[in-house]
Design a protein around this motif. Structure first.
Motif, PDB file in Angstrom:
ATOM      1  N   ALA A   7       0.821  -1.200   0.000  1.00 18.19           N
ATOM      2  CA  ALA A   7       0.000   0.000   0.000  1.00 18.19           C
ATOM      3  C   ALA A   7       0.855   1.251   0.000  1.00 18.19           C
ATOM      4  CB  ALA A   7      -0.933  -0.009   1.201  1.00 18.19           C
ATOM      5  N   ALA A   8       1.996   1.188   0.673  1.00 20.29           N
ATOM      6  CA  ALA A   8       2.861   2.352   0.788  1.00 20.29           C
ATOM      7  C   ALA A   8       3.423   2.777  -0.560  1.00 20.29           C
ATOM      8  CB  ALA A   8       3.988   2.067   1.768  1.00 20.29           C
ATOM      9  N   VAL A   9       3.649   1.845  -1.458  1.00 18.98           N
ATOM     10  CA  VAL A   9       4.225   2.189  -2.747  1.00 18.98           C
ATOM     11  C   VAL A   9       3.173   2.288  -3.847  1.00 18.98           C
ATOM     12  CG1 VAL A   9       6.480   1.220  -2.174  1.00 18.98           C
ATOM     13  CG2 VAL A   9       4.788  -0.219  -3.281  1.00 18.98           C
ATOM     14  N   GLY A  10       1.898   2.152  -3.507  1.00 15.30           N
ATOM     15  CA  GLY A  10       0.837   2.297  -4.481  1.00 15.30           C
ATOM     16  C   GLY A  10       0.651   1.105  -5.394  1.00 15.30           C
ATOM     17  N   ALA A  11       1.230  -0.026  -5.043  1.00 23.41           N
ATOM     18  CA  ALA A  11       1.096  -1.229  -5.857  1.00 23.41           C
ATOM     19  C   ALA A  11      -0.195  -1.951  -5.509  1.00 23.41           C
ATOM     20  CB  ALA A  11       2.295  -2.144  -5.613  1.00 23.41           C
ATOM     21  N   ALA A  12      -0.439  -3.034  -6.199  1.00 24.61           N
ATOM     22  CA  ALA A  12      -1.591  -3.868  -5.884  1.00 24.61           C
ATOM     23  C   ALA A  12      -1.172  -4.928  -4.873  1.00 24.61           C
ATOM     24  CB  ALA A  12      -2.105  -4.541  -7.153  1.00 24.61           C
ATOM     25  N   GLU A  42      -6.529 -10.635   1.188  1.00 26.82           N
ATOM     26  CA  GLU A  42      -6.571 -11.761   2.125  1.00 26.82           C
ATOM     27  C   GLU A  42      -5.178 -12.180   2.584  1.00 26.82           C
ATOM     28  OE1 GLU A  42     -10.239 -14.612   1.941  1.00 26.82           O
ATOM     29  OE2 GLU A  42      -9.192 -14.684   0.020  1.00 26.82           O
ATOM     30  N   THR A  43      -4.217 -12.222   1.659  1.00 26.58           N
ATOM     31  CA  THR A  43      -2.896 -12.740   1.993  1.00 26.58           C
ATOM     32  C   THR A  43      -1.836 -11.662   2.197  1.00 26.58           C
ATOM     33  OG1 THR A  43      -2.177 -12.878  -0.309  1.00 26.58           O
ATOM     34  CG2 THR A  43      -3.380 -14.800   0.598  1.00 26.58           C
ATOM     35  N   GLY A  44      -2.071 -10.467   1.661  1.00 24.90           N
ATOM     36  CA  GLY A  44      -1.085  -9.409   1.737  1.00 24.90           C
ATOM     37  C   GLY A  44      -0.019  -9.510   0.655  1.00 24.90           C
ATOM     38  N   GLN A  45      -0.111 -10.521  -0.201  1.00 28.21           N
ATOM     39  CA  GLN A  45       0.876 -10.731  -1.258  1.00 28.21           C
ATOM     40  C   GLN A  45       0.864  -9.562  -2.244  1.00 28.21           C
ATOM     41  OE1 GLN A  45       0.121 -14.264  -3.575  1.00 28.21           O
ATOM     42  NE2 GLN A  45       1.677 -13.753  -5.084  1.00 28.21           N
ATOM     43  N   ALA A  46       2.048  -9.050  -2.582  1.00 26.58           N
ATOM     44  CA  ALA A  46       2.173  -7.991  -3.573  1.00 26.58           C
ATOM     45  C   ALA A  46       1.809  -8.549  -4.952  1.00 26.58           C
ATOM     46  CB  ALA A  46       3.594  -7.442  -3.581  1.00 26.58           C
ATOM     47  N   LEU A  47       1.155  -7.728  -5.764  1.00 27.13           N
ATOM     48  CA  LEU A  47       0.692  -8.138  -7.083  1.00 27.13           C
ATOM     49  C   LEU A  47       1.026  -7.070  -8.110  1.00 27.13           C
ATOM     50  CD1 LEU A  47      -2.959  -9.015  -5.993  1.00 27.13           C
ATOM     51  CD2 LEU A  47      -1.122 -10.662  -6.364  1.00 27.13           C
ATOM     52  N   ALA A  48       1.041  -7.459  -9.360  1.00 29.35           N
ATOM     53  CA  ALA A  48       1.122  -6.479 -10.439  1.00 29.35           C
ATOM     54  C   ALA A  48      -0.263  -5.851 -10.593  1.00 29.35           C
ATOM     55  CB  ALA A  48       1.531  -7.172 -11.740  1.00 29.35           C
ATOM     56  N   THR A  62      -5.009  -1.278  -8.791  1.00 23.76           N
ATOM     57  CA  THR A  62      -4.030  -1.235  -7.712  1.00 23.76           C
ATOM     58  C   THR A  62      -4.743  -1.101  -6.368  1.00 23.76           C
ATOM     59  OG1 THR A  62      -3.735   1.169  -7.821  1.00 23.76           O
ATOM     60  CG2 THR A  62      -2.277  -0.172  -9.200  1.00 23.76           C
ATOM     61  N   GLY A  63      -3.965  -1.110  -5.312  1.00 28.03           N
ATOM     62  CA  GLY A  63      -4.534  -1.086  -3.968  1.00 28.03           C
ATOM     63  C   GLY A  63      -4.918  -2.490  -3.552  1.00 28.03           C
ATOM     64  N   GLY A  64      -5.835  -2.586  -2.594  1.00 24.91           N
ATOM     65  CA  GLY A  64      -6.274  -3.891  -2.117  1.00 24.91           C
ATOM     66  C   GLY A  64      -7.176  -4.576  -3.123  1.00 24.91           C
ATOM     67  N   ARG A  65      -6.888  -5.835  -3.405  1.00 28.32           N
ATOM     68  CA  ARG A  65      -7.690  -6.621  -4.339  1.00 28.32           C
ATOM     69  C   ARG A  65      -8.492  -7.672  -3.593  1.00 28.32           C
ATOM     70  NH1 ARG A  65      -4.982 -11.263  -7.739  1.00 28.32           N
ATOM     71  NH2 ARG A  65      -5.198 -12.219  -5.685  1.00 28.32           N
ATOM     72  N   CYS A  66      -9.766  -7.777  -3.942  1.00 29.24           N
ATOM     73  CA  CYS A  66     -10.600  -8.886  -3.494  1.00 29.24           C
ATOM     74  C   CYS A  66     -11.027  -9.638  -4.740  1.00 29.24           C
ATOM     75  CB  CYS A  66     -11.805  -8.374  -2.706  1.00 29.24           C
ATOM     76  SG  CYS A  66     -11.336  -7.605  -1.139  1.00 29.24           S
TER      77      CYS A  66
END
Length: 136
Positions: free
Chosen positions: A20-25, A29-35, A53-57
């Motif tokens: 979240a701090a770097v504006g990525a996705a 649920e898991t906190g895993q960084a995503l593209a 981007t941001g939190g994905r559900c």
């Protein structure tokens, strides 16, 4: 241009906070960084920031209540949905309808299969369902 990089602290930071701090996705649920726009085939994904981007559900089924179903979207009651990607693959379904309220009430919009994009970002979504009817 000079970019400063802070040394890692001794205290661990949760992956969600780092993404979240770097504006990525990131996966809510898991906190895993995503593209950006990372959404598994056969699923519909919603993010709380523009551009996927941001939190994905993410779901592969309908959900009448994002806060108590098999997938719990942690930000559903505190943040607006700002982007969506429908990666559904069913030949009999045309889109995903999303709603402001639980139980598929107060339709906000529908995203056709294979489509993605930014939404107005001015409302929270609490339920969604796949449709074979009109989408648009």
């Amino acid at each position: 241009m000079v970019v400063g990089v802070a040394a890692p602290s001794a205290q661990a930071v949760a992956p969600v906070a780092q993404a979240a701090a770097v504006g990525a996705a990131y996966d809510s649920e898991t906190g895993q960084a995503l593209a950006a726009w990372d959404c598994n085939t056969g699923n519909v994904c919603f993010w709380n920031e523009f551009g996927g981007t941001g939190g994905r559900c993410m779901w592969d089924v309908a959900d009448p209540d994002w806060t108590s179903g098999s997938v719990k979207c942690s930000w559903a009651t505190s943040k607006e949905v700002k982007s969506v990607y429908n990666r559904g693959t069913s030949s009999s379904l045309t889109g995903v309808v999303f709603y402001r309220n639980t139980g598929y009430n107060n339709r906000i919009g529908c995203t056709r299969q294979g489509q993605k994009g930014d939404l107005a970002g001015t409302y929270q979504v609490r339920s969604h369902q796949w449709t074979s009817g009109r989408c648009g």
